[in-house]
Enzyme design. Structure first.
Site, PDB file in Angstrom:
ATOM      1  N   GLY A 193     -21.566   6.709  -4.916  1.00 29.03           N
ATOM      2  CA  GLY A 193     -20.389   7.061  -5.702  1.00 29.03           C
ATOM      3  C   GLY A 193     -20.227   6.125  -6.883  1.00 29.03           C
ATOM      4  N   ASN A 194     -18.989   5.948  -7.306  1.00 30.01           N
ATOM      5  CA  ASN A 194     -18.702   5.109  -8.479  1.00 30.01           C
ATOM      6  C   ASN A 194     -19.252   3.702  -8.298  1.00 30.01           C
ATOM      7  OD1 ASN A 194     -17.132   6.929 -10.093  1.00 30.01           O
ATOM      8  ND2 ASN A 194     -15.602   6.820  -8.462  1.00 30.01           N
ATOM      9  N   VAL A 195     -18.962   3.082  -7.143  1.00 35.53           N
ATOM     10  CA  VAL A 195     -19.380   1.694  -6.924  1.00 35.53           C
ATOM     11  C   VAL A 195     -20.880   1.629  -6.625  1.00 35.53           C
ATOM     12  CG1 VAL A 195     -19.090  -0.362  -5.488  1.00 35.53           C
ATOM     13  CG2 VAL A 195     -17.098   1.003  -6.097  1.00 35.53           C
ATOM     14  N   LYS A 209       0.849  -1.192   0.000  1.00 39.37           N
ATOM     15  CA  LYS A 209       0.000   0.000   0.000  1.00 39.37           C
ATOM     16  C   LYS A 209       0.877   1.232   0.000  1.00 39.37           C
ATOM     17  CE  LYS A 209      -4.234   1.295   0.025  1.00 39.37           C
ATOM     18  NZ  LYS A 209      -5.280   0.699  -0.814  1.00 39.37           N
ATOM     19  N   GLY A 242     -23.968   5.016   0.034  1.00 34.58           N
ATOM     20  CA  GLY A 242     -22.982   5.593  -0.888  1.00 34.58           C
ATOM     21  C   GLY A 242     -23.438   5.496  -2.332  1.00 34.58           C
TER      22      GLY A 242
HETATM   23  P1  NAD Z   1     -16.645   7.315  -4.276  1.00 33.20           P
HETATM   24  O1  NAD Z   1     -15.839   8.357  -3.597  1.00 33.20           O
HETATM   25  O2  NAD Z   1     -16.952   7.469  -5.729  1.00 33.20           O
HETATM   26  O3  NAD Z   1     -18.071   7.164  -3.511  1.00 33.20           O
HETATM   27  C1  NAD Z   1     -18.230   7.147  -2.147  1.00 33.20           C
HETATM   28  C2  NAD Z   1     -19.565   7.848  -1.854  1.00 33.20           C
HETATM   29  O4  NAD Z   1     -19.890   7.662  -0.492  1.00 33.20           O
HETATM   30  C3  NAD Z   1     -19.536   9.343  -2.116  1.00 33.20           C
HETATM   31  O5  NAD Z   1     -20.582   9.711  -2.983  1.00 33.20           O
HETATM   32  C4  NAD Z   1     -19.708   9.939  -0.724  1.00 33.20           C
HETATM   33  O6  NAD Z   1     -20.399  11.177  -0.742  1.00 33.20           O
HETATM   34  C5  NAD Z   1     -20.515   8.861  -0.047  1.00 33.20           C
HETATM   35  N1  NAD Z   1     -20.504   8.905   1.413  1.00 33.20           N
HETATM   36  C6  NAD Z   1     -19.492   9.236   2.251  1.00 33.20           C
HETATM   37  N2  NAD Z   1     -19.897   9.135   3.522  1.00 33.20           N
HETATM   38  C7  NAD Z   1     -21.179   8.719   3.491  1.00 33.20           C
HETATM   39  C8  NAD Z   1     -22.136   8.424   4.487  1.00 33.20           C
HETATM   40  N3  NAD Z   1     -21.862   8.552   5.793  1.00 33.20           N
HETATM   41  N4  NAD Z   1     -23.373   8.016   4.105  1.00 33.20           N
HETATM   42  C9  NAD Z   1     -23.686   7.893   2.794  1.00 33.20           C
HETATM   43  N5  NAD Z   1     -22.794   8.162   1.811  1.00 33.20           N
HETATM   44  C10 NAD Z   1     -21.583   8.570   2.157  1.00 33.20           C
HETATM   45  O7  NAD Z   1     -15.914   5.942  -3.972  1.00 33.20           O
HETATM   46  P2  NAD Z   1     -16.108   4.565  -4.738  1.00 33.20           P
HETATM   47  O8  NAD Z   1     -15.066   4.424  -5.777  1.00 33.20           O
HETATM   48  O9  NAD Z   1     -17.542   4.393  -5.097  1.00 33.20           O
HETATM   49  O10 NAD Z   1     -15.712   3.537  -3.584  1.00 33.20           O
HETATM   50  C11 NAD Z   1     -16.605   3.301  -2.502  1.00 33.20           C
HETATM   51  C12 NAD Z   1     -15.917   2.400  -1.484  1.00 33.20           C
HETATM   52  O11 NAD Z   1     -15.520   1.180  -2.108  1.00 33.20           O
HETATM   53  C13 NAD Z   1     -14.633   2.968  -0.880  1.00 33.20           C
HETATM   54  O12 NAD Z   1     -14.541   2.506   0.447  1.00 33.20           O
HETATM   55  C14 NAD Z   1     -13.539   2.339  -1.719  1.00 33.20           C
HETATM   56  O13 NAD Z   1     -12.319   2.282  -0.998  1.00 33.20           O
HETATM   57  C15 NAD Z   1     -14.116   0.965  -1.942  1.00 33.20           C
HETATM   58  N6  NAD Z   1     -13.605   0.283  -3.138  1.00 33.20           N
HETATM   59  C16 NAD Z   1     -13.789   0.830  -4.355  1.00 33.20           C
HETATM   60  C17 NAD Z   1     -13.328   0.169  -5.484  1.00 33.20           C
HETATM   61  C18 NAD Z   1     -13.549   0.743  -6.845  1.00 33.20           C
HETATM   62  O14 NAD Z   1     -13.436   0.013  -7.829  1.00 33.20           O
HETATM   63  N7  NAD Z   1     -13.879   2.022  -6.965  1.00 33.20           N
HETATM   64  C19 NAD Z   1     -12.674  -1.073  -5.372  1.00 33.20           C
HETATM   65  C20 NAD Z   1     -12.521  -1.626  -4.092  1.00 33.20           C
HETATM   66  C21 NAD Z   1     -12.996  -0.935  -2.985  1.00 33.20           C
END
Ligand code: NAD
Length: 442
Positions: free
Chosen positions: A238-240, A132, A236
């Site tokens: 976001g992307n996922v 990491k 959440g």
């Molecule tokens: P992202 O930043 O696009 O989305 C995260 C979302 O969560 C944001 O919209 C944020 O506003 C929201 N959020 C934050 N606090 C919150 C709360 N208390 N209640 C509701 N929503 C809240 O991130 P992402 O890429 O979607 O990743 C999400 C999670 O998955 C992260 O923990 C990331 O480490 C993990 N992850 C992502 C990937 C990937 O492919 N993107 C792969 C493995 C793990």
């Protein structure tokens, strides 16, 4: 003569103090290298040896092979790379760009995350070790300045190059694919770079597909048939999270309740899912607590640490399965609490492997509908998300333990396997860095 002294208590060492101390020394680099149970953890500088002893006693140290620290020459940020175990191959894991106040906070995060990455890669069957990167985010407006970001990530690439390939970086919290492109200018040891550079780009859709597979396996394990008609709560957007909702709808789920703290993300999800049974709520403005909602599956896709004594007693879901990293605030305590309430928890690193899988496969070329990716979504391949999730839940049931414990044990055993071609080459690289006095080269 050094004006600043180095505190002997890790907890008292602020990041700025450490950076200043390095500056006074006229150096930019330091390391901690594990030399086995007898010699222990060896620091690059005698003044850091007392800290090495404390570092070794931290819960997640678990015989990390090496930790490298460097102060960026231009940005003066503290940058780091953590190598937990590299028996399966180069230590791989994204670089987190995050605010930290003390060196201890940064070290604890790096140790925990690199251990988790090694477990994730091993369970996914990748020939990668656990690593990491962490960059301490500076307070202030520089973050939004494109020039600053470019300088920062080029520095980070040079730092990675200096480690001779024992660590391979990627995107993580606080970084974006374009930052990886910048890192790629100064090192080849980076993945998740944008498609225009031949990389795999944003992995979120694949990550969400993996989470759906894990949900299906957990439902199957409980004899609850398919996702059809189920009620799912998604934290959440976001992307996922947003991609997950899209895919859940395509699977015929009955209803989704989803929350986010961001008004813009909430609004765009409302537009995107307006014709579907998806209820989108903005946390803070609306009285909604997903962790108390009756549902079939609760899916955390925002932050870590959301499964804790404040939330677990109230969860009304049969299954918890999501993409967020480090969902349990404290592994054993919170995994036990979930099991006691008969809630099936799919460990995050089992469900969300697809990001690292795409990154790992990038260097072997790309194919449309790549079979090397698609097989992870299969229900029959021995190492698919579905099959591994099932295997872990069954192991846990048979051994009367938690899925987290079962997954960790399986992953730790796999982490001991040696890379079939390169053996423990990264260990040899680490030895070469120590012999060449890496800390004085920069
Ligand atoms: P992202 O930043 O696009 O989305 C995260 C979302 O969560 C944001 O919209 C944020 O506003 C929201 N959020 C934050 N606090 C919150 C709360 N208390 N209640 C509701 N929503 C809240 O991130 P992402 O890429 O979607 O990743 C999400 C999670 O998955 C992260 O923990 C990331 O480490 C993990 N992850 C992502 C990937 C990937 O492919 N993107 C792969 C493995 C793990």
């Amino acid at each position: 003569m050094l004006i600043l002294t180095m505190p002997t208590d890790l907890a008292e060492l602020g990041l700025e103090h450490f950076i200043q101390w390095m500056g006074e020394l006229g150096q930019r680099r330091a390391y901690f290298m594990y030399q086995g149970p007898e010699s222990g953890l060896v620091a690059s500088h005698p003044e850091l040896q007392a800290l090495a002893e404390q570092l070794r006693s931290l819960r997640d140290f678990r015989e990390h092979e090496a930790i490298f620290l460097e102060v960026g020459p231009e940005t003066k940020t503290l940058q780091s790379a953590f190598i937990h175990k590299s028996r399966r191959g180069q230590a791989a894991g994204g670089v987190r760009h995050w605010p930290y106040h003390t060196l201890e906070e940064l070290l604890r995060d790096g140790l925990r995350l690199s251990l988790g990455m090694g477990r994730k890669s091993a369970l996914a069957g990748l020939w990668w070790g656990g690593g990491k990167g962490v960059i301490a985010q500076k307070p202030g407006a520089e973050l939004k300045d494109t020039g600053y970001r470019r300088a920062l990530y080029r520095e980070y690439g040079s730092f990675i190059t200096s480690l001779r390939g024992c660590y391979v970086t990627a995107e993580d919290a606080g970084t974006r694919p374009e930052d990886m492109a910048e890192i790629f200018r100064t090192t080849r040891f980076v993945t998740c770079i944008p498609p225009e550079f031949g990389g795999s780009g944003n992995p979120s859709v694949a990550t969400a597909t993996g989470v759906v597979c894990a949900m299906e396996a957990a439902l199957d394990f409980l004899g609850l048939s398919s996702l059809q008609g189920k009620r799912i709560c998604v934290q959440g957007l976001g992307n996922v999270g947003s991609s997950l909702i899209q895919q859940l709808m395509e699977k015929g789920v009955g209803e989704v309740l989803a929350t986010d703290i961001s008004p813009s993300r909430t609004e765009s999800a409302r537009v995107r899912f307006s014709k579907l049974p998806v209820d989108i709520r903005l946390v803070d403005e609306e009285d909604v607590d997903l962790f108390r909602e009756p549902c079939d599956i609760l899916s955390p896709n925002a932050l870590g640490g959301v499964l804790n004594p404040q939330t677990i007693p109230f969860i009304q879901a049969k299954i918890v399965c999501g993409g967020a990293n480090n969902q349990l605030l404290e592994d054993d305590r919170d995994a036990n609490a979930l099991a006691t309430r008969n809630i099936v928890y799919v460990p995050d690193f089992v469900a969300n492997r697809m990001g690292i899988v795409r990154c790992a496969n990038e260097q072997y070329g790309t194919l449309p509908a790549d079979p090397a990716i698609q097989r992870h979504f299969d229900e029959t391949w021995e190492n698919s998300v579905h099959v591994v999730t099932h295997r872990i839940l069954e192991h846990a049931q048979r051994q009367n333990t938690t899925p987290t414990h079962a997954a960790n044990a399986l992953a730790d055993a796999l982490s001991e396997e040696l890379h079939p071609i390169w053996g423990h080459r990264s260990r040899t690289i680490l030895d070469s860095l120590m012999a060449d006095r890496w800390h004085l080269l920069g």
